[in-house]
Write an enzyme that holds these catalytic residues in place. Structure first.
Site, PDB file in Angstrom:
ATOM      1  N   ASN A  10       6.553  -2.519  -0.780  1.00  0.00           N
ATOM      2  CA  ASN A  10       6.357  -3.295  -2.116  1.00  0.00           C
ATOM      3  C   ASN A  10       4.987  -2.776  -2.672  1.00  0.00           C
ATOM      4  OD1 ASN A  10       5.922  -4.883  -4.184  1.00  0.00           O
ATOM      5  ND2 ASN A  10       6.079  -7.046  -2.985  1.00  0.00           N
ATOM      6  N   TRP A  11       4.869  -1.971  -3.535  1.00  0.00           N
ATOM      7  CA  TRP A  11       3.433  -1.526  -3.906  1.00  0.00           C
ATOM      8  C   TRP A  11       3.060  -2.411  -4.832  1.00  0.00           C
ATOM      9  CZ3 TRP A  11       5.002   4.360  -5.527  1.00  0.00           C
ATOM     10  CH2 TRP A  11       5.241   4.974  -4.156  1.00  0.00           C
ATOM     11  N   LYS A  12       3.601  -3.579  -5.294  1.00  0.00           N
ATOM     12  CA  LYS A  12       2.740  -4.338  -6.092  1.00  0.00           C
ATOM     13  C   LYS A  12       2.487  -3.754  -7.415  1.00  0.00           C
ATOM     14  CE  LYS A  12       2.429  -7.514  -2.293  1.00  0.00           C
ATOM     15  NZ  LYS A  12       1.760  -8.631  -1.514  1.00  0.00           N
ATOM     16  N   HIS A  95       9.821 -13.237  -5.096  1.00  0.00           N
ATOM     17  CA  HIS A  95       8.857 -12.897  -4.279  1.00  0.00           C
ATOM     18  C   HIS A  95       7.811 -14.081  -4.246  1.00  0.00           C
ATOM     19  CE1 HIS A  95       4.948 -11.253  -2.860  1.00  0.00           C
ATOM     20  NE2 HIS A  95       5.706 -10.348  -2.013  1.00  0.00           N
ATOM     21  N   GLU A  97       4.590 -14.083  -4.754  1.00  0.00           N
ATOM     22  CA  GLU A  97       3.530 -14.182  -6.087  1.00  0.00           C
ATOM     23  C   GLU A  97       4.371 -14.427  -7.331  1.00  0.00           C
ATOM     24  OE1 GLU A  97       2.314 -10.150  -4.838  1.00  0.00           O
ATOM     25  OE2 GLU A  97       1.622 -10.865  -3.180  1.00  0.00           O
ATOM     26  N   GLU A 167       9.326 -14.394   4.258  1.00  0.00           N
ATOM     27  CA  GLU A 167       7.905 -13.955   4.142  1.00  0.00           C
ATOM     28  C   GLU A 167       7.115 -15.449   3.908  1.00  0.00           C
ATOM     29  OE1 GLU A 167       7.468  -9.923   2.324  1.00  0.00           O
ATOM     30  OE2 GLU A 167       7.278 -11.307   0.775  1.00  0.00           O
ATOM     31  N   GLY A 173      -0.616 -10.885   2.478  1.00  0.00           N
ATOM     32  CA  GLY A 173      -1.889 -10.205   2.067  1.00  0.00           C
ATOM     33  C   GLY A 173      -3.068 -10.842   2.703  1.00  0.00           C
ATOM     34  N   SER A 213       1.731  -9.443   6.186  1.00  0.00           N
ATOM     35  CA  SER A 213       0.737  -8.511   6.842  1.00  0.00           C
ATOM     36  C   SER A 213       1.283  -7.885   7.931  1.00  0.00           C
ATOM     37  CB  SER A 213      -0.392  -9.846   7.288  1.00  0.00           C
ATOM     38  OG  SER A 213      -0.984 -10.332   6.394  1.00  0.00           O
TER      39      SER A 213
HETATM   40  P1  PGA Z   1       1.384  -7.799   2.805  1.00  0.00           P
HETATM   41  O1  PGA Z   1       2.491  -8.087   1.435  1.00  0.00           O
HETATM   42  O2  PGA Z   1       2.512  -6.803   3.525  1.00  0.00           O
HETATM   43  O3  PGA Z   1       0.188  -7.126   1.957  1.00  0.00           O
HETATM   44  O4  PGA Z   1       1.123  -9.203   3.415  1.00  0.00           O
HETATM   45  C1  PGA Z   1       3.860  -8.477   1.910  1.00  0.00           C
HETATM   46  C2  PGA Z   1       4.676  -8.732   0.766  1.00  0.00           C
HETATM   47  O5  PGA Z   1       4.211  -9.366  -0.306  1.00  0.00           O
HETATM   48  O6  PGA Z   1       5.876  -8.258   0.407  1.00  0.00           O
END
Ligand code: PGA
Length: 264
Positions: A10-12, A95, A97, A167, A173, A213
Site C-alpha cells: 500500500n503506497w498510500k 483502511h 486512515e 491492521e 506506521g 509496521s
Molecule cells: P505500515 O502501514 O506498514 O506503514 O505500518 C500498513 C498499512 O497502513 O496498510
C-alpha cells in the site's frame, strides 16, 4: 486459508505517476514471479492507468486504495468501482486512515465492499482496534462489529473470495508491530466470526492478512503465523529491497511447508 501467500504493498499518497513507473521498473527487476505468491501493488489513483499498461499481471496485480460505492453521478472528487473495473483486481476498503482521518463508518465500508464485488474487484477489508480499544480489551468486539458492519448483505459465495486484513491502528506506521500471538488470536476471531455468519468452509477459504509496521525483519513471523495468508505492507513497500525480501520469504516458507507436507 489458500495455499498461496498474498503480499500487498500500500503506497498510500506517495510517488508521482512518473515516480511510480520508475519504482515499478525497479520492482520488476528485483521481484521474482513465484506461482505460490501473489504480489499486489496499490499505488495512488492517478498512477493506476499507466501502471495497468506497464505491469505484467502475472508478476503484479493492482489494487485501488479506496473507491466510491455509487457507480456514476454528482460526487465530486470520487472514483467509483464501476470506473475502476478492469483496471484493478483488488481494492483496499476501510483502511484505518480512511476510517480515522476521513471519518468513514461501517456503513461506508459496507457500500464499498458491495460495489467492489458488483464490479469484479476483490475487496481487501481492513479491520483493527485503536490503542485505546486495545487497552480496554475491546479488540474482539471491535473486530466483530467491523466484520458484521462491513459484510452485511454479502453472500457466502462473495465472502469466499475476499481478503480481510487485520491492521491494529496503533501498529500502522508506528514501528510498533503486533506480536504474532496477538495476530494469531485476531485471525482466529475473524475466522470465527466468518464461520458464524457464513459457515466453516467460507471461514477457511477467506484470506486473512496482517498489516502494521511489517518489515523484512518481522515479516517471517507473520508469514508463519497460523491463520495468516499474507501481509499488507505500508511504508516498507516503498523500499524495493525490503519489499522483495518479503516476497522471497513468502515463497521460501511456502516451499518449506510443501516439502514438509510431501515428506510426511
Ligand atoms: P505500515 O502501514 O506498514 O506503514 O505500518 C500498513 C498499512 O497502513 O496498510
Amino acid at each position: 486459508m489458500s495455499g498461496k501467500k498474498l503480499i500487498v504493498g500500500n503506497w498510500k499518497m506517495n510517488l508521482t505517476v512518473q515516480g511510480a513507473s520508475l519504482y515499478v521498473h525497479k520492482l520488476e527487476k528485483k521481484i521474482k514471479t513465484h506461482r505460490d505468491v501473489e504480489v499486489v501493488l496499490a499505488p495512488g489513483m492517478l498512477a493506476l492507468q499507466s501502471l495497468g499498461l506497464q505491469v505484467n499481471r502475472r508478476q503484479f496485480k493492482l489494487a485501488a486504495q479506496n473507491l466510491y460505492w455509487k457507480d456514476e453521478g454528482a460526487y465530486t472528487g470520487e472514483v467509483s468501482a464501476y470506473q475502476l473495473n478492469g483496471l484493478v483486481e483488488y481494492a483496499i476498503i476501510g483502511h484505518s486512515e480512511r476510517r480515522h482521518i476521513f471519518h468513514e463508518h461501517d456503513k461506508d465500508t459496507r457500500g464499498k465492499v458491495q460495489a467492489a464485488i458488483r464490479h469484479d474487484i476483490t475487496p481487501i477489508l481492513c479491520v483493527g482496534e485503536t490503542a485505546h480499544e486495545k487497552a480496554a480489551h475491546e479488540t474482539h468486539a471491535v473486530l466483530h462489529d467491523q466484520i458484521v458492519g462491513g459484510l452485511a448483505n454479502i453472500t457466502a459465495d462473495e465472502v469466499n473470495g475476499m481478503v480481510i486484513a487485520y491492521e491494529p491502528v496503533w501498529a500502522i506506521g508506528t514501528g510498533n508491530n503486533a506480536t504474532p500471538v496477538d495476530v494469531e488470536k485476531a485471525a482466529q476471531t475473524i475466522r470465527d466470526q466468518i464461520a458464524h455468519l457464513y459457515g466453516a468452509k467460507v471461514s477457511k477459504s477467506v484470506r486473512v492478512l496482517y498489516g502494521g509496521s511489517v518489515s523484512s525483519h518481522n515479516a517471517a513471523s507473520y508469514l508463519t503465523t497460523p491463520g495468516i495468508d499474507g501481509l499488507l505492507v505500508g511504508g516498507a513497500s516503498l523500499n524495493a529491497e525490503e519489499f522483495s525480501v518479503m516476497v522471497e520469504l513468502a515463497h521460501t516458507f511456502n516451499e518449506t511447508k510443501n516439502l514438509a507436507r510431501k515428506a510426511a
